[in-house]
Design a protein around this motif. Sequence first.
Motif, mmCIF file in Angstrom:
data_model
loop_
_atom_site.group_PDB
_atom_site.id
_atom_site.type_symbol
_atom_site.label_atom_id
_atom_site.label_comp_id
_atom_site.label_asym_id
_atom_site.label_seq_id
_atom_site.Cartn_x
_atom_site.Cartn_y
_atom_site.Cartn_z
ATOM 1 N N SER A 35 -90.342 66.231 16.582
ATOM 2 C CA SER A 35 -89.613 67.480 16.471
ATOM 3 C C SER A 35 -88.592 67.605 17.845
ATOM 4 C CB SER A 35 -90.620 68.527 16.596
ATOM 5 O OG SER A 35 -91.149 68.727 15.389
ATOM 6 N N ASP A 36 -89.211 67.039 18.967
ATOM 7 C CA ASP A 36 -88.395 67.409 20.043
ATOM 8 C C ASP A 36 -87.076 66.090 20.048
ATOM 9 O OD1 ASP A 36 -89.946 69.278 21.234
ATOM 10 O OD2 ASP A 36 -91.316 67.546 21.762
ATOM 11 N N GLY A 37 -87.392 65.154 19.499
ATOM 12 C CA GLY A 37 -86.192 64.235 19.168
ATOM 13 C C GLY A 37 -85.034 64.703 18.314
ATOM 14 N N ILE A 38 -85.385 65.597 17.060
ATOM 15 C CA ILE A 38 -84.533 65.895 16.296
ATOM 16 C C ILE A 38 -83.626 66.920 17.200
ATOM 17 C CG2 ILE A 38 -84.442 67.500 14.212
ATOM 18 C CD1 ILE A 38 -86.800 65.839 13.164
ATOM 19 N N LEU A 39 -84.177 67.561 17.663
ATOM 20 C CA LEU A 39 -83.522 68.892 18.521
ATOM 21 C C LEU A 39 -82.742 68.031 19.750
ATOM 22 C CD1 LEU A 39 -85.915 71.598 19.307
ATOM 23 C CD2 LEU A 39 -84.259 71.717 17.915
ATOM 24 N N ALA A 40 -83.133 66.944 20.083
ATOM 25 C CA ALA A 40 -82.099 66.346 21.026
ATOM 26 C C ALA A 40 -80.973 65.740 20.339
ATOM 27 C CB ALA A 40 -83.063 65.102 21.726
ATOM 28 N N PHE A 41 -81.159 65.302 19.111
ATOM 29 C CA PHE A 41 -80.071 64.967 18.476
ATOM 30 C C PHE A 41 -79.101 65.885 18.273
ATOM 31 C CE2 PHE A 41 -78.045 64.619 14.211
ATOM 32 C CZ PHE A 41 -77.191 63.294 14.436
ATOM 33 N N ALA A 42 -79.566 67.177 17.889
ATOM 34 C CA ALA A 42 -78.547 68.352 17.581
ATOM 35 C C ALA A 42 -77.857 68.514 19.152
ATOM 36 C CB ALA A 42 -79.344 69.581 17.089
ATOM 37 N N TRP A 43 -78.511 68.573 20.068
ATOM 38 C CA TRP A 43 -77.759 68.776 21.283
ATOM 39 C C TRP A 43 -76.921 67.950 21.460
ATOM 40 C CZ3 TRP A 43 -77.284 73.200 23.606
ATOM 41 C CH2 TRP A 43 -78.175 74.323 23.489
ATOM 42 N N MET A 44 -77.125 66.608 21.364
ATOM 43 C CA MET A 44 -76.433 65.464 21.450
ATOM 44 C C MET A 44 -74.911 65.699 20.889
ATOM 45 S SD MET A 44 -76.686 61.575 20.635
ATOM 46 C CE MET A 44 -76.298 61.759 18.788
ATOM 47 N N LEU A 45 -74.892 66.156 19.650
ATOM 48 C CA LEU A 45 -73.745 66.298 18.613
ATOM 49 C C LEU A 45 -72.986 67.525 19.549
ATOM 50 C CD1 LEU A 45 -75.098 66.453 14.963
ATOM 51 C CD2 LEU A 45 -73.563 64.386 16.415
ATOM 52 N N LEU A 46 -73.767 68.644 19.627
ATOM 53 C CA LEU A 46 -73.033 70.026 20.108
ATOM 54 C C LEU A 46 -72.362 69.657 21.455
ATOM 55 C CD1 LEU A 46 -75.306 72.683 18.991
ATOM 56 C CD2 LEU A 46 -73.217 71.563 17.664
ATOM 57 N N GLU A 47 -72.964 68.963 22.381
ATOM 58 C CA GLU A 47 -72.648 68.808 23.793
ATOM 59 C C GLU A 47 -71.298 67.799 23.803
ATOM 60 O OE1 GLU A 47 -76.224 67.512 25.787
ATOM 61 O OE2 GLU A 47 -76.766 69.758 26.301
ATOM 62 N N ALA A 48 -71.438 66.641 22.890
ATOM 63 C CA ALA A 48 -70.297 65.997 22.697
ATOM 64 C C ALA A 48 -69.208 66.895 22.184
ATOM 65 C CB ALA A 48 -70.517 64.874 21.842
ATOM 66 N N ALA A 49 -69.422 67.655 21.262
ATOM 67 C CA ALA A 49 -68.376 68.279 20.685
ATOM 68 C C ALA A 49 -67.710 69.421 21.835
ATOM 69 C CB ALA A 49 -68.673 69.085 19.635
ATOM 70 N N ALA A 50 -68.416 70.022 22.788
ATOM 71 C CA ALA A 50 -68.082 70.686 23.670
ATOM 72 C C ALA A 50 -67.475 70.041 24.586
ATOM 73 C CB ALA A 50 -69.203 71.523 24.276
ATOM 74 N N GLY A 51 -67.473 68.715 24.935
ATOM 75 C CA GLY A 51 -66.953 68.019 25.924
ATOM 76 C C GLY A 51 -65.818 67.362 25.399
ATOM 77 N N ASP A 52 -65.685 65.924 25.473
ATOM 78 C CA ASP A 52 -64.480 65.079 25.117
ATOM 79 C C ASP A 52 -64.630 64.716 23.536
ATOM 80 O OD1 ASP A 52 -66.184 63.190 24.804
ATOM 81 O OD2 ASP A 52 -65.669 62.037 26.385
#
Length: 402
Positions: free
Chosen positions: A167-184
């Motif tokens: 579960s924690d890994g799945i949430l980490a994936f979601a954050w990876m997508l959004l933080e990338a989208a918010a960055g470059d």
Amino acid sequence: TVTFQSGVYFYNQNRQTGQWSADPSAPHVNGGAYTDLCGYFNLTALQDGKALGAAPVKIAPYDSFHTMEELYAEIDRIEAYAGEHTGLYVEKCSMGSSAGSNGLASLDMPYLIVAKDRAAVDNWLALKEEAECDPTGLIAKLEGGKLGSYQVPILYSNIHSNEVAASDGILAFAWMLLEAAAGDGKLSYDMLTGFTPAGEAELKEQMGPVGEAGSVAVPDLVKDTATYLGYIRAEKGGVSAPVDLEQYYTISTKTLTVEELLEDVFFLIVPEENVEGRTYLTRTSSGGFDLNRDNSFQTQAETQNMTRLIAQWNPVSFTEFHGRVQTFQCEPCDPPHEPNFEYDLLAEHLMTGGEALGIAAVANNDGYNSYVIPQRDYLSYNGQKTEDGTPTNQTRWYDPWD
């Protein structure tokens, strides 16, 4: 500065040798006793019996561990962050409520949608409706090149609530997508692309001579699709030690953007199907069911809700993440298989998908640089020979899984 480590919570005894070994994870049986050592505490500093001050401390098995209450809050944070920092369509939805058996409260079963925009989601649902109601017309559009651009859903979920890292890994994936989208907007990762000469030699050595007892045999079902990239262990039979990837493999770095990714797909993210089990850190739901054993009969509210979600979206890829098993393992699994399950029709795609996941994971992980696929790796020669000593090349599945 106060530094301390939480110890290993459980020990397992080897049935054959009698030796005990450390097990830092949740028990595979119904349980969660390690939470007796976890929780929120006030760490108070004392001098000569006088309190100098206190600070709140969370004790957890690892830094990104979430309780179910924290999972609910994290899903809300993800939705809010996406709205504030990205132009993506991110929505928290509910597939229904848990059973709430044996006097326990029924809980919400949330999931997240991550897409480039709402139109991508609506367009897919319209296509799915057309496929079900007018398949001939939809095929004509497809063959005539009139279908246009569309995105397909990919579903990630976890069902075994005591295998908490999933579960924690799945949430980490979601954050990876959004933080990338918010960055470059960029996402980069390594991929194993082939074997070096040293890698070819090591693979041959670790798989063993053809026909020799215990050597790995290549199943006919996957002989044309399996690459065996990521198979090499640090030591023969080992599972977790790092491997010098550059010695054994050719590697390339793939870079894409979140925008490019979401031109092809959108994500359905179910951090936890067994919300009651995650709340109480048990493997079972409040009804006493291991929900991963209820997918055929669907007797439980949770399984019914998840089946309805799958039917609603018809994802083209559905990855169920588990945890705890020491070996990093990807499906497809080995026989025996349900006889009414036409496994041979799916084998080619299952192997391709399983290897794609494994290859990418080990190439970007400092701890696990190898993985196993039971369908690919668990067939071995039994060592039988003819009277003149020629190997018969007879095989057996030595460790049936699922």
